[in-house]
Design a protein around this motif. Structure first.
Motif, short mmCIF file in Angstrom:
data_model
loop_
_atom_site.label_atom_id
_atom_site.label_comp_id
_atom_site.label_asym_id
_atom_site.label_seq_id
_atom_site.Cartn_x
_atom_site.Cartn_y
_atom_site.Cartn_z
N LEU A 1 -11.76 -28.63 -17.38
CA LEU A 1 -11.26 -29.61 -16.41
C LEU A 1 -11.00 -28.91 -15.08
O LEU A 1 -10.40 -27.84 -15.04
N GLU A 2 -11.45 -29.54 -13.99
CA GLU A 2 -11.21 -29.00 -12.65
C GLU A 2 -10.76 -30.15 -11.74
O GLU A 2 -11.45 -31.17 -11.65
N VAL A 3 -9.60 -29.99 -11.12
CA VAL A 3 -9.09 -30.98 -10.17
C VAL A 3 -8.98 -30.29 -8.81
O VAL A 3 -8.26 -29.30 -8.67
N LYS A 4 -9.69 -30.83 -7.79
CA LYS A 4 -9.71 -30.22 -6.47
C LYS A 4 -9.16 -31.20 -5.43
O LYS A 4 -9.54 -32.37 -5.43
N ALA A 5 -8.27 -30.71 -4.56
CA ALA A 5 -7.71 -31.54 -3.49
C ALA A 5 -8.57 -31.38 -2.24
O ALA A 5 -8.63 -30.30 -1.66
N THR A 6 -9.25 -32.46 -1.86
CA THR A 6 -10.02 -32.43 -0.61
C THR A 6 -9.13 -32.78 0.58
O THR A 6 -9.54 -32.62 1.71
N GLU A 7 -7.92 -33.28 0.27
CA GLU A 7 -6.87 -33.50 1.26
C GLU A 7 -5.54 -33.16 0.59
O GLU A 7 -5.51 -32.90 -0.62
N LYS A 8 -4.46 -33.18 1.33
CA LYS A 8 -3.16 -32.91 0.73
C LYS A 8 -2.78 -34.08 -0.17
O LYS A 8 -2.70 -35.22 0.28
N VAL A 9 -2.60 -33.80 -1.50
CA VAL A 9 -2.36 -34.87 -2.47
C VAL A 9 -1.28 -34.46 -3.46
O VAL A 9 -0.94 -33.28 -3.59
N TRP A 10 -0.79 -35.47 -4.18
CA TRP A 10 0.17 -35.24 -5.26
C TRP A 10 -0.50 -35.60 -6.57
O TRP A 10 -1.13 -36.66 -6.70
N ILE A 11 -0.42 -34.70 -7.60
CA ILE A 11 -1.03 -35.01 -8.90
C ILE A 11 -0.08 -34.62 -10.02
O ILE A 11 0.86 -33.82 -9.82
N ARG A 12 -0.36 -35.20 -11.20
CA ARG A 12 0.36 -34.81 -12.43
C ARG A 12 -0.65 -34.79 -13.57
O ARG A 12 -1.41 -35.75 -13.74
N VAL A 13 -0.66 -33.67 -14.34
CA VAL A 13 -1.59 -33.54 -15.47
C VAL A 13 -0.77 -33.25 -16.72
O VAL A 13 0.04 -32.31 -16.74
N ARG A 14 -0.97 -34.06 -17.77
CA ARG A 14 -0.27 -33.87 -19.04
C ARG A 14 -1.26 -33.87 -20.19
O ARG A 14 -2.30 -34.53 -20.12
N ASP A 15 -0.92 -33.11 -21.27
CA ASP A 15 -1.79 -33.14 -22.45
C ASP A 15 -1.43 -34.33 -23.33
O ASP A 15 -0.57 -35.16 -22.98
N GLY A 16 -2.12 -34.45 -24.49
CA GLY A 16 -1.92 -35.61 -25.35
C GLY A 16 -0.52 -35.72 -25.90
O GLY A 16 -0.08 -36.82 -26.30
N GLU A 17 0.24 -34.62 -25.95
CA GLU A 17 1.61 -34.64 -26.45
C GLU A 17 2.64 -34.85 -25.35
O GLU A 17 3.84 -34.78 -25.58
N GLY A 18 2.17 -35.09 -24.14
CA GLY A 18 3.08 -35.35 -23.02
C GLY A 18 3.58 -34.10 -22.32
O GLY A 18 4.41 -34.18 -21.42
N GLN A 19 3.06 -32.94 -22.71
CA GLN A 19 3.49 -31.69 -22.07
C GLN A 19 2.82 -31.55 -20.70
O GLN A 19 1.61 -31.75 -20.57
N SER A 20 3.61 -31.22 -19.68
CA SER A 20 3.10 -31.12 -18.31
C SER A 20 2.28 -29.84 -18.15
O SER A 20 2.72 -28.74 -18.48
#
Length: 297
Positions: free
Chosen positions: A212-231
């Motif tokens: 998985l790759e998440v790239k910010a092309t502008e200033k952004v806010w993100i949140r990524v969690r696994d299937g168990e809810g761990q951040s």
């Protein structure tokens, strides 16, 4: 402050977002965000934009905008629909064209198609004539070319010919082997299976490893969690910043994207195409389900 403004501010503070963070996510000026929290709609440029700003603010802090509009109707200017009606009524109806002009317009597509066919036929005719003329001229200028080439052909039974066939056969075998390996190589499949409101679920299959790759092309806010809810990742990302994670062993990954137009998501280097238009739904919830097929023993 209005009840709606209090609700919006509480939701923002629960997210741990400042007005500056919210401005980066929604692209709404900080003074307008403050006006929404204080219920001071007078400084917003036109009542038409009040509803749009409230919707973007709500989605950015994880609230359902439609429920807010219904619950806090008294806090939202009632003149919104009046503004829309005035804009619609101000549009002047188009003048009807004369009957002769209407008939000409009806025949226009037919005329254009006919003209196009004639042009294509003419081009084909010119190309054929050019090719035939060029071939004949080449033969006239070089009458002995074919004869000369035949004289210097390598005999079929010569060692050189045999060696060429052997080497060529080896190359062909290698190409066929490489092609078979390429055909056996599993291809990544990304499929959107469900989409409701601002949430979309994607099923991913066909890959032994999943990056998985998440790239910010502008200033952004993100949140990524696994299937168990761990951040795995949460907070602001600067323009050009990238978050990478091997999620091969994860059955599910949940992403909260604060500003979709400025966020690019890739799986094994392949860009995930948003099912929902990022320009219409800027704040989105993305669920990635890893449907890795179990290989039989």
């Amino acid at each position: 402050m209005t009840e709606l403004g209090i609700r919006l501010k509480e939701a923002r503070e629960e997210k741990g977002m400042s007005l500056a963070d919210l401005q980066a996510v929604t692209k709404i000026q900080k003074r307008y965000l403050t006006a929404l929290e204080e219920g001071n709609y007078e400084i917003i440029p036109g009542k038409f934009y009040v509803r749009a700003f409230i919707k973007q603010y709500a989605e950015a802090v994880g609230l359902n905008s439609e429920l807010l509009f219904e619950e806090y109707k008294k806090d939202i200017p009632n003149s919104y629909n009046d503004d829309v009606s005035e804009r619609i009524s101000s549009i002047k109806p188009q003048k009807e064209l004369p009957k002769s002009a209407s008939k000409a317009l009806e025949l226009l597509p037919t005329l254009l198609v006919t003209a196009g066919i004639i042009v294509v036929i003419a081009i084909i005719y010119v190309v054929i004539q050019t090719v035939n003329g060029g071939g004949d001229q080449h033969k006239a200028d070089n009458p002995k070319t074919e004869e000369s080439q035949s004289k210097y052909e390598v005999p079929k039974d010569s060692p050189l010919t045999k060696e060429k066939k052997e080497n060529g056969g080896a190359d062909e075998d290698k190409k066929e082997e490489d092609q078979q390996k390429a055909d056996k190589k599993e291809k990544l499949s990304i499929k959107a299976t469900d989409s409701k409101g601002s949430s979309t679920t994607y099923e991913v299959s066909g890959a032994d490893k999943l990056e998985l790759e998440v790239k910010a092309t502008e200033k952004v806010w993100i949140r990524v969690r696994d299937g168990e809810g761990q951040s795995l990742k949460e907070g602001m990302m600067k323009k050009g910043e990238t978050f990478e994670k091997n999620i091969t062993d994860q059955k599910q990954i949940d992403l909260r994207i604060g500003y979709a137009p400025g966020t690019e998501i890739k799986l094994n280097g392949e860009v995930l195409s948003y099912e929902l238009d990022p320009k219409s739904v800027m704040t989105q919830n993305i669920t990635i389900q890893n449907k890795k097929e179990e290989k039989s023993s």
